[in-house]
Design an enzyme around this catalytic site. Structure first.
Site, PDB file in Angstrom:
ATOM      1  N   ARG A  72     184.332  26.257  52.849  1.00  0.00           N
ATOM      2  CA  ARG A  72     184.506  25.699  54.192  1.00  0.00           C
ATOM      3  C   ARG A  72     184.189  26.790  55.211  1.00  0.00           C
ATOM      4  O   ARG A  72     184.419  27.967  54.970  1.00  0.00           O
ATOM      5  CB  ARG A  72     185.955  25.228  54.389  1.00  0.00           C
ATOM      6  CG  ARG A  72     186.262  23.940  53.675  1.00  0.00           C
ATOM      7  CD  ARG A  72     187.610  23.378  54.057  1.00  0.00           C
ATOM      8  NE  ARG A  72     188.705  24.161  53.522  1.00  0.00           N
ATOM      9  CZ  ARG A  72     189.467  24.995  54.217  1.00  0.00           C
ATOM     10  NH1 ARG A  72     189.284  25.147  55.517  1.00  0.00           N
ATOM     11  NH2 ARG A  72     190.436  25.661  53.643  1.00  0.00           N
ATOM     12  N   TYR A 200     178.508  21.786  50.969  1.00  0.00           N
ATOM     13  CA  TYR A 200     179.742  22.181  50.278  1.00  0.00           C
ATOM     14  C   TYR A 200     180.862  21.146  50.490  1.00  0.00           C
ATOM     15  O   TYR A 200     181.025  20.621  51.601  1.00  0.00           O
ATOM     16  CB  TYR A 200     180.220  23.565  50.766  1.00  0.00           C
ATOM     17  CG  TYR A 200     181.601  23.858  50.226  1.00  0.00           C
ATOM     18  CD1 TYR A 200     181.767  24.270  48.897  1.00  0.00           C
ATOM     19  CD2 TYR A 200     182.736  23.634  50.995  1.00  0.00           C
ATOM     20  CE1 TYR A 200     183.027  24.460  48.375  1.00  0.00           C
ATOM     21  CE2 TYR A 200     184.006  23.828  50.482  1.00  0.00           C
ATOM     22  CZ  TYR A 200     184.148  24.241  49.172  1.00  0.00           C
ATOM     23  OH  TYR A 200     185.394  24.415  48.647  1.00  0.00           O
ATOM     24  N   LYS A 209     188.766  16.590  53.855  1.00  0.00           N
ATOM     25  CA  LYS A 209     189.443  17.297  54.958  1.00  0.00           C
ATOM     26  C   LYS A 209     189.128  16.660  56.310  1.00  0.00           C
ATOM     27  O   LYS A 209     189.980  16.574  57.184  1.00  0.00           O
ATOM     28  CB  LYS A 209     189.025  18.764  54.975  1.00  0.00           C
ATOM     29  CG  LYS A 209     189.253  19.497  53.666  1.00  0.00           C
ATOM     30  CD  LYS A 209     190.703  19.537  53.307  1.00  0.00           C
ATOM     31  CE  LYS A 209     190.926  20.362  52.049  1.00  0.00           C
ATOM     32  NZ  LYS A 209     192.332  20.346  51.639  1.00  0.00           N
ATOM     33  N   HIS A 229     198.683  17.855  54.284  1.00  0.00           N
ATOM     34  CA  HIS A 229     198.025  18.644  53.237  1.00  0.00           C
ATOM     35  C   HIS A 229     199.057  18.866  52.128  1.00  0.00           C
ATOM     36  O   HIS A 229     199.621  19.954  51.996  1.00  0.00           O
ATOM     37  CB  HIS A 229     197.574  19.975  53.856  1.00  0.00           C
ATOM     38  CG  HIS A 229     196.639  20.765  53.006  1.00  0.00           C
ATOM     39  ND1 HIS A 229     196.401  22.099  53.224  1.00  0.00           N
ATOM     40  CD2 HIS A 229     195.878  20.426  51.952  1.00  0.00           C
ATOM     41  CE1 HIS A 229     195.530  22.539  52.331  1.00  0.00           C
ATOM     42  NE2 HIS A 229     195.200  21.548  51.552  1.00  0.00           N
ATOM     43  N   SER A 251     196.395  27.256  50.521  1.00  0.00           N
ATOM     44  CA  SER A 251     195.569  27.506  49.339  1.00  0.00           C
ATOM     45  C   SER A 251     195.996  28.794  48.644  1.00  0.00           C
ATOM     46  O   SER A 251     196.572  29.686  49.259  1.00  0.00           O
ATOM     47  CB  SER A 251     194.077  27.546  49.685  1.00  0.00           C
ATOM     48  OG  SER A 251     193.889  27.804  51.032  1.00  0.00           O
ATOM     49  N   ALA A 252     195.713  28.854  47.359  1.00  0.00           N
ATOM     50  CA  ALA A 252     196.047  29.997  46.500  1.00  0.00           C
ATOM     51  C   ALA A 252     197.556  30.166  46.300  1.00  0.00           C
ATOM     52  O   ALA A 252     198.040  31.248  46.017  1.00  0.00           O
ATOM     53  CB  ALA A 252     195.438  31.292  47.029  1.00  0.00           C
ATOM     54  N   CYS A 253     198.317  29.076  46.473  1.00  0.00           N
ATOM     55  CA  CYS A 253     199.759  29.148  46.227  1.00  0.00           C
ATOM     56  C   CYS A 253     200.187  28.207  45.104  1.00  0.00           C
ATOM     57  O   CYS A 253     201.369  27.925  44.937  1.00  0.00           O
ATOM     58  CB  CYS A 253     200.526  28.819  47.503  1.00  0.00           C
ATOM     59  SG  CYS A 253     200.334  30.076  48.751  1.00  0.00           S
ATOM     60  N   THR A 256     197.869  22.730  42.998  1.00  0.00           N
ATOM     61  CA  THR A 256     197.394  21.870  41.910  1.00  0.00           C
ATOM     62  C   THR A 256     198.252  22.075  40.661  1.00  0.00           C
ATOM     63  O   THR A 256     198.605  21.119  39.970  1.00  0.00           O
ATOM     64  CB  THR A 256     195.907  22.159  41.625  1.00  0.00           C
ATOM     65  OG1 THR A 256     195.201  21.984  42.853  1.00  0.00           O
ATOM     66  CG2 THR A 256     195.334  21.213  40.599  1.00  0.00           C
ATOM     67  N   ASP A 276     196.371  17.108  46.828  1.00  0.00           N
ATOM     68  CA  ASP A 276     195.884  17.740  48.057  1.00  0.00           C
ATOM     69  C   ASP A 276     196.333  17.050  49.345  1.00  0.00           C
ATOM     70  O   ASP A 276     196.666  17.732  50.303  1.00  0.00           O
ATOM     71  CB  ASP A 276     194.342  17.795  48.007  1.00  0.00           C
ATOM     72  CG  ASP A 276     193.751  18.805  48.969  1.00  0.00           C
ATOM     73  OD1 ASP A 276     194.352  19.882  49.148  1.00  0.00           O
ATOM     74  OD2 ASP A 276     192.691  18.519  49.559  1.00  0.00           O
ATOM     75  N   ASN A 371     185.043  30.469  44.229  1.00  0.00           N
ATOM     76  CA  ASN A 371     185.388  29.147  44.769  1.00  0.00           C
ATOM     77  C   ASN A 371     184.606  28.040  44.050  1.00  0.00           C
ATOM     78  O   ASN A 371     184.338  26.993  44.623  1.00  0.00           O
ATOM     79  CB  ASN A 371     185.109  29.103  46.278  1.00  0.00           C
ATOM     80  CG  ASN A 371     185.740  27.890  46.943  1.00  0.00           C
ATOM     81  OD1 ASN A 371     186.792  27.402  46.517  1.00  0.00           O
ATOM     82  ND2 ASN A 371     185.087  27.369  47.972  1.00  0.00           N
ATOM     83  N   ARG A 373     184.054  24.901  41.615  1.00  0.00           N
ATOM     84  CA  ARG A 373     184.946  23.731  41.630  1.00  0.00           C
ATOM     85  C   ARG A 373     184.617  22.730  40.539  1.00  0.00           C
ATOM     86  O   ARG A 373     183.501  22.697  40.038  1.00  0.00           O
ATOM     87  CB  ARG A 373     184.780  22.995  42.972  1.00  0.00           C
ATOM     88  CG  ARG A 373     185.138  23.820  44.198  1.00  0.00           C
ATOM     89  CD  ARG A 373     186.593  23.764  44.452  1.00  0.00           C
ATOM     90  NE  ARG A 373     186.998  24.574  45.593  1.00  0.00           N
ATOM     91  CZ  ARG A 373     188.048  24.286  46.352  1.00  0.00           C
ATOM     92  NH1 ARG A 373     188.779  23.226  46.122  1.00  0.00           N
ATOM     93  NH2 ARG A 373     188.392  25.091  47.336  1.00  0.00           N
ATOM     94  N   ARG A 404     203.456  32.078  50.059  1.00  0.00           N
ATOM     95  CA  ARG A 404     203.471  33.251  49.187  1.00  0.00           C
ATOM     96  C   ARG A 404     204.040  34.404  49.994  1.00  0.00           C
ATOM     97  O   ARG A 404     203.383  34.949  50.874  1.00  0.00           O
ATOM     98  CB  ARG A 404     202.039  33.559  48.753  1.00  0.00           C
ATOM     99  CG  ARG A 404     201.848  34.837  47.967  1.00  0.00           C
ATOM    100  CD  ARG A 404     200.378  35.106  47.761  1.00  0.00           C
ATOM    101  NE  ARG A 404     199.811  34.250  46.746  1.00  0.00           N
ATOM    102  CZ  ARG A 404     199.754  34.557  45.449  1.00  0.00           C
ATOM    103  NH1 ARG A 404     200.217  35.719  45.016  1.00  0.00           N
ATOM    104  NH2 ARG A 404     199.228  33.741  44.587  1.00  0.00           N
ATOM    105  N   GLY A 498     206.033  26.481  34.716  1.00  0.00           N
ATOM    106  CA  GLY A 498     206.899  25.388  34.251  1.00  0.00           C
ATOM    107  C   GLY A 498     208.364  25.588  34.624  1.00  0.00           C
ATOM    108  O   GLY A 498     209.129  24.620  34.721  1.00  0.00           O
TER     109      GLY A 498
HETATM  110  C1  OXD Z   1     191.336  23.476  50.526  1.00  0.00           C
HETATM  111  C2  OXD Z   1     190.876  22.583  49.446  1.00  0.00           C
HETATM  112  O1  OXD Z   1     190.558  24.330  50.984  1.00  0.00           O
HETATM  113  O2  OXD Z   1     191.648  21.695  49.053  1.00  0.00           O
HETATM  114  O3  OXD Z   1     192.486  23.330  50.952  1.00  0.00           O
HETATM  115  O4  OXD Z   1     189.742  22.721  48.977  1.00  0.00           O
HETATM  116 MN    MN Z   2     193.430  21.536  50.214  1.00  0.00          MN
END
Ligand code: OXD
Ligand code: MN
Length: 588
Positions: A72, A200, A209, A229, A251-253, A256, A276, A371, A373, A404, A498
């Protein structure tokens, strides 16, 4: 009579001047036809789609994007309300008429020699009172196939559009893929997204988004609902009782992984509805109901394995009605399989990297783009919740805001009330990691994980959140989580993954009134004995550290929050200011 939808398509056709126009019908045969077309379409680094080994990866295809187009682009993403103030300090802005002129120039003849795909699609179940009918055009076969995975595409949606003009419109063209001729523009008041120059995901799969969050959040503001989100999940306890929870994490936390968690707590399990986006509406019963407007996952491949997320691995290996696409992963040419860093098994000796160049481990660079996917249908998920296909969605008992933070924020915190919970969301932040460029450990504020996605002034969004709370007779409780607190040696205090189910269990116990809590200036934290720790090797000291509220650290936090809120001053809701002042008084 020509419908508003047909009229709009004709106008776009006159502007973009494609060689052909193809109306997508959503049929099964269509998916495979589009893949064939893409396999025969050459781009600068190979065909649009490469077929992978179908015996090991059923229905899987590889796509390589243009190397300058892999993420993005927030600096080229604009939200165009009539005034800059309405878009807010949280958005890039251009005056709408000027923005349209810029986009019209970039779009003039941009589809020459290409096919314009017309995509009627629905965000949400077609029978849901909360779903939105949308119409999009694109000149990218990759985007056309991806939209089939991520949304509900098909001719029946055209019926829904027939006698109305309030559908959400999307114009997408990959243009020249020149970053200097790239913009993702939003016109929330017209329900219009106009994106040129990027193929992308987040810039091009407009349902995600752009529509579900930026346009959706503004519609929600006007119509009395929330576009968030957030993960949506059902947590089943040992007696088979299910509690629905949503969670917003930047993101990165691990969003998923949380949505698809394998519980470490016997008797408990997670069912997933979405990883998401959640659209939240107040139901006739005064509760908050969630639907996932999407129909697929667009997940980050590196780090995904049978160890970290077995349910996602099963999903992407399942294959069904729609294909699974891999974008910018590496290719094992010996086996014709996709590969990425963190995948199970040994690192292959030889690969093609994400740009299609020969690669060996000795090169010392990543083979898959960080990144890179996968795009996969949610119906392939082995843990799909029965509520995922219910038009009215599922009732939410708890909302989680996470981030985080190596210091300061306890493992779990419950807000005192709705307004305090909104303040907790508003001051949400996450520390930068080594994966991102720039300084490590700097707190970046990301209110409700919506900073890049809120389609209007964030202060108005907070006011709307507060109003939503007062309109519900049975609002969900609001919690904060932080899996990332460390000890003096920088080691994580909490095992995560878990074992996070133990925290969800406490949250459910609070919702049902099964346990009490300890009050701190920052919120309510568990009494150590109420957290289920059987089978965990955690000393009482470490547990206490996980829930510690260190007043000295909180004085720094309130200073940072004050600076963060400053640009919103004219519009900041009084309740947020009061919450800030209350916290400040308690920690000074
Ligand atoms: C994000 C995504 O960037 O879900 O949040 O790809
Ligand atoms: Mn997202």
């Amino acid at each position: 009579m020509v419908s508003a939808a047909e009229r709009w398509i004709e106008e776009q056709e006159r502007l973009a001047k494609p060689a052909h126009v193809y109306w997508m019908d959503g049929s099964e045969g269509e998916a495979w036809r589009l893949l064939e077309i893409g396999m025969n379409e050459e781009r600068l680094n190979g065909p649009v789609f490469l077929k992978l080994d179908q015996s090991k990866w059923p229905t899987a295809y590889l796509h390589r994007s243009c190397p300058n187009d892999v993420a993005r682009v927030e600096q080229l993403t604009l939200v165009c309300h009539p005034t800059k103030e309405d878009s807010g300090p949280n958005n890039n802005w251009m005056e709408p008429e000027k923005a349209k002129k810029v986009m019209a120039k970039l779009s003039d003849g941009c589809m020459a020699g290409r096919t314009m795909y017309v995509i009627p699609y629905m965000m949400g179940h077609p029978d849901s009172p909360y779903a939105k009918a949308c119409l999009m055009i694109t000149d990218s076969t990759y985007v056309a196939v991806s939209m089939r995975i991520m949304t509900r595409v098909g001719t029946p949606i055209l019926e829904k559009l027939r006698n109305r003009d309030d559908f959400i419109k999307g114009f997408h063209s990959i243009g020249t893929l020149d970053p200097n001729r790239r913009y993702i523009m939003h016109f929330p008041r017209e329900g219009l997204v106009w994106s040129v120059g990027s193929g992308y995901g987040g810039n091009a799969l407009l349902g995600k988004k752009c529509v579900s969050l930026r346009i959706g959040s503004y519609l929600g503001y006007k119509q009395g609902w929330l576009a968030e989100h957030m993960v949506i999940m059902g947590v089943e306890d040992s007696r088979g009782k299910k509690t629905y929870i949503t969670a917003a994490l930047p993101s990165a936390c691990g969003k998923t992984n949380l949505a698809m968690m394998e519980s470490a707590l016997p008797g408990y399990r997670v069912w997933t509805l979405g990883d998401d986006i959640a659209w939240l509406n107040i139901g006739p019963d005064g509760r908050l109901w969630a639907i996932n407007p999407e129909a697929g996952y667009f997940g980050v491949a590196p780090g995904t394995s049978m160890k970290t997320n077995p349910n996602m691995m099963k999903t992407i290996k399942r294959g069904a009605f729609n294909p699974t696409l891999f974008t910018n992963v590496a290719l094992n040419t010996d086996t014709n399989e996709p590969w990425w860093e963190g995948l199970d098994g040994p690192v292959p000796e030889r690969l093609l990297d994400w740009q299609g160049r020969p690669w060996t481990p000795a090169d010392g660079i990543k083979a898959a783009h960080p990144n890179s996917r996968f795009t996969a249908s949610i119906i392939n998920s082995p843990m799909l919740d029965e509520g995922a296909d219910k038009p009215q969605g599922v009732p939410i008992s708890a909302i989680i805001f996470g981030g985080r933070r190596t210091q300061l924020i306890p493992l779990v915190l419950e807000s005192f009330n709705w307004a305090h919970g909104v303040f907790m969301g508003a001051r949400m932040g996450s520390e930068t990691t080594a994966a991102a460029t720039g300084k490590v450990g700097v707190v970046r504020r990301d209110p409700m994980a919506m900073r890049p996605f809120c389609g209007y002034n964030m202060a108005d969004y907070w006011r709307h959140y507060l109003n939503m709370g007062s309109r519900m007779s049975r609002p969900p409780r609001i919690f904060g989580v932080n899996w990332f607190r460390t000890d003096e040696q920088g080691k994580f205090l909490w095992p995560g993954f878990g074992d996070n189910m133990r925290v969800l269990k406490w949250i459910i116990d609070r919702v049902t009134g099964a346990v009490s809590a300890r009050e701190t200036p920052a919120g309510l934290v568990p009494r150590v004995e109420d957290l289920e720790t059987t089978g965990l090797d955690l000393s009482k000291d470490r547990l206490e550290k996980l829930f510690e509220v260190n007043i000295k650290d909180w004085t720094t936090e309130v200073d940072e929050v004050r600076d963060y809120l400053k640009p919103y001053k004219g519009r900041l809701p009084a309740e947020i200011r009061e919450q800030y002042e209350k916290l400040t008084r308690q920690v000074r």
